[in-house]
Design an enzyme around this catalytic site. Structure first.
Site, PDB file in Angstrom:
ATOM      1  N   LYS A  75     106.350 105.609   6.681  1.00  0.00           N
ATOM      2  CA  LYS A  75     107.443 104.916   6.002  1.00  0.00           C
ATOM      3  C   LYS A  75     107.173 103.419   5.913  1.00  0.00           C
ATOM      4  O   LYS A  75     106.128 102.922   6.313  1.00  0.00           O
ATOM      5  CB  LYS A  75     108.765 105.205   6.701  1.00  0.00           C
ATOM      6  N   HIS A  93     106.778 103.402  -2.193  1.00  0.00           N
ATOM      7  CA  HIS A  93     107.962 103.370  -3.062  1.00  0.00           C
ATOM      8  C   HIS A  93     107.986 102.093  -3.891  1.00  0.00           C
ATOM      9  O   HIS A  93     108.978 101.372  -3.943  1.00  0.00           O
ATOM     10  CB  HIS A  93     109.244 103.493  -2.229  1.00  0.00           C
TER      11      HIS A  93
END
Length: 351
Positions: A75, A93
């Protein structure tokens, strides 16, 4: 010599890891140098990595790693604005217009580093070589079912935390449903990993599933069938050309739909197919109630596989290991394709 540095995850509620001790042993046997950071939350113990041949470093010490080390995590990094000079393997992302993603790309530009985004490790046909998708679908459907169960009692979904395994998760769901169940759920993206996981969870609970994929959505909408189901699971990534499955007008439209599980979860993307909400949810507040009567709750947790950290880590690490073994040719294959994608998006920051 390839030096792979496994960083500790800094995000709250993140216990997953992208490699197992057996994977470390395999890479060490191939001649790689492996460093694993200590972690107070990782689902697999640090000493198991040490026994497999990894060097152990303090938690969060990756910024001081040798410049030739490849930093491997899952992450996001701490959003502190510091330049990033290393090569990083992670979920960035960053390529769909997300605000935080643009800041991340700017940090790579400032530091001269490189992002090898795990979402964009693909084969020559564009198919991802490793993903947490199945367990994202499974856990996302589970939390959405909890939301539906809470609605039946006039409430809203309670907070969630990790489950020991999928069987323990199913036991808790059956207790929450107390003999009731949604009549039918719609899964869009049913043929993919995410949709398969969502479908398997529903069917394990006796929920009838309508399975849609590209053929059923090719006409581009509108899709009144979505509102006719009790639950809807979006398992389609937000990309240019993605049709709108739930327009903003759905809040007040006649509908059976009371729970949306946006498992793909990209509400800040311009291409999001769910237009009734605009932000992610989290473990403390798993849903956003976007309409009160009748209720409409949206589940949009963006680290769903973390709810089943052991099974999801083992699955993903097994998928990744063959590609980690090719890091000694990082300019080719899946890594070369990921590098090209990174380079294509850098001008969005530097221009």
């Amino acid at each position: 010599m390839i030096h792979l540095w496994i960083r500790a995850e800094s995000r709250p509620n993140e216990e997953r890891v992208g490699i197992t001790p057996d994977g470390v042993k395999a890479l060490v046997a191939k001649g790689f140098r492996i460093t694993v950071e200590e972690s107070g939350t990782r689902i697999l113990p640090t000493d198991a990595f040490a026994k497999a041949g990894a060097e152990i470093a303090p938690e969060g010490s990756w910024p001081d790693a040798p410049r030739d080390a490849i930093i491997y995590g899952l992450k996001e990094l701490p959003d502190d604005g510091t330049p990033l000079p290393h090569r990083h393997i992670m979920f960035g992302h960053a390529y769909k217009g997300q605000t935080a993603g643009q800041r991340l790309l700017a940090r790579f530009v400032a530091g001269g580093g490189t992002l090898y985004d795990l979402e964009y490790l693909v084969d020559p046909d564009g198919r991802r070589v490793a993903a947490f998708g199945y367990w994202a679908g499974y856990a996302g459907a589970a939390v959405s079912v909890l939301a539906w169960a809470a609605q039946q009692n006039g409430g809203i979904c309670p907070s969630v935390t990790t489950w020991k395994n999928s069987e323990a998760m199913l036991d808790d769901l059956r207790d929450a449903l107390n003999g009731k169940a949604p009549e039918k759920a719609l899964v869009i993206g049913a043929l993919g990993r995410v949709g398969t996981g969502a479908t398997d969870l529903c069917e394990a609970l006796g929920i009838a599933v309508t399975k849609w994929d590209m053929a059923e959505t090719a006409h581009g909408g509108p899709f009144p069938e979505v509102l006719a189901h009790d639950m809807f699971f979006n398992c389609i990534l937000a990309r240019p050309g993605c049709p709108v499955f739930v327009p903003a007008s759905a809040k007040t439209a006649p509908r059976n739909l009371t729970v949306i599980g946006d498992i793909a979860c990209d509400p800040q993307s311009n291409f999001s197919p769910i237009k009734v909400y605009d932000r992610e949810t989290d473990w403390q507040k798993p849903v956003i109630r976007v309409h009160d009567s009748p209720p409409l709750d949206v589940m949009a947790i963006d680290n769903l596989p973390s709810l089943l950290p052991l099974e999801s880590s083992q699955d993903f690490a097994g998928q990744m290991l063959p590609w980690l073994e090719t890091l000694d040719t990082i300019g080719d294959g899946v890594w070369g394709r990921a590098l090209t994608i990174f380079q294509e998006h850098k001008p969005e920051v530097t221009s």
